[in-house]
Write an enzyme that holds these catalytic residues in place. Structure first.
Site, PDB file in Angstrom:
ATOM      1  N   LYS A 117       0.835  -1.206   0.000  1.00  0.00           N
ATOM      2  CA  LYS A 117       0.000   0.000   0.000  1.00  0.00           C
ATOM      3  C   LYS A 117       0.867   1.253   0.000  1.00  0.00           C
ATOM      4  O   LYS A 117       0.690   2.148  -0.831  1.00  0.00           O
ATOM      5  CB  LYS A 117      -0.949  -0.014   1.206  1.00  0.00           C
ATOM      6  CG  LYS A 117      -1.881   1.173   1.268  1.00  0.00           C
ATOM      7  CD  LYS A 117      -1.341   2.231   2.210  1.00  0.00           C
ATOM      8  CE  LYS A 117      -2.083   3.554   2.007  1.00  0.00           C
ATOM      9  NZ  LYS A 117      -1.535   4.576   2.923  1.00  0.00           N
ATOM     10  N   ASP A 136      -6.213   0.926   0.484  1.00  0.00           N
ATOM     11  CA  ASP A 136      -6.281   1.269   1.898  1.00  0.00           C
ATOM     12  C   ASP A 136      -7.635   0.811   2.432  1.00  0.00           C
ATOM     13  O   ASP A 136      -8.363   0.122   1.736  1.00  0.00           O
ATOM     14  CB  ASP A 136      -6.073   2.772   2.089  1.00  0.00           C
ATOM     15  CG  ASP A 136      -7.144   3.569   1.387  1.00  0.00           C
ATOM     16  OD1 ASP A 136      -8.196   3.008   1.050  1.00  0.00           O
ATOM     17  OD2 ASP A 136      -6.943   4.768   1.171  1.00  0.00           O
TER      18      ASP A 136
END
Length: 213
Positions: A117, A136
DNA sequence: CTCCCGATAT
DNA sequence: ATATCAGGAG
């Protein structure tokens, strides 16, 4: 891919492209992104505004007193881990990468505190290299509610989205899903009445079928 | 799966 | 009071 979802979201959020994390170079974006774990961008920007005046380069973080660095980021959560991650990242950048933040997924995820991420945020927004989709908690929640993803782990959801959309849409896709998650498709009390996607949303249709809302 | 562990909205 | 927030490591 579901082209219509993208069209509707682009119409709804015409100005979203780019992170909300304020930064001027890759080191600043890396630091800001590490700080942003489980933390709102508003809070991160508040901290980095002062932080970036004191620490101007990877050398500054690498040579800092760790307790002092931690104190400088005290108002974000997990500040002890994050302080250590930032310092160790900068030491690796100096020792192993000639002083520059690495610009590939493979190298970025070797840095402490950096997983896919965080790496995707840095690659996409600092280097313009899109190697994946930023997943996310907003992207996870929204894409699952919409029915774009069925898995529950980050990496698997990222793979589902990468398969469902062409690469040239990955960057805008994550920005749009994040914006929609923050403004409309919230974790608590989602504003389904205001949602332009509600007629193609699994979660909404299910709720309506069950008579809730 | 647990730990990390502050600010904010509800 | 407590759930949740642009997660990642062990």
């Amino acid at each position: 891919m579901d082209a219509h979802i993208l069209t509707l979201l682009k119409r709804e959020y015409p100005e979203v492209r780019g992170t909300a994390l304020r930064h001027r170079n890759p080191v600043e974006l890396l630091v800001a992104t590490i700080l942003s774990a489980q933390t709102t961008d508003v809070q991160v920007n508040k901290v980095t505004e002062k932080l970036f005046k004191k620490y101007r380069s990877a050398e500054d973080y690498a040579g800092a007193d760790l307790e002092e660095l931690r104190n400088d980021i005290r108002s974000v959560n997990f500040y002890r881990n994050k302080g250590r991650f930032i310092q160790e990242c900068c030491r690796m950048i100096l020792n192993d990468y000639g002083g520059s933040v690495p610009d590939s997924m493979e190298e970025l995820v070797k840095l402490p505190g950096v997983n896919r991420k965080t790496a995707n945020v840095v690659l996409t927004n600092a280097f313009g290299k899109v190697e994946g989709v930023v997943v996310d908690t907003h992207v996870m929640r929204v894409s699952r509610r919409l029915g774009l993803a069925t898995e529950s782990k980050r990496e698997k959801i990222e793979r589902e989205l990468m398969n469902a959309f062409p690469r040239e849409e990955w960057a805008i896709l994550s920005d749009l899903l994040i914006a929609h998650g923050r403004r409309v498709c919230r974790a608590r009390n989602p504003r389904c009445e205001e949602c332009v996607l509600r007629e193609r949303c699994l979660h909404y249709r299910k709720m309506r079928a069950e008579g809730k809302e």
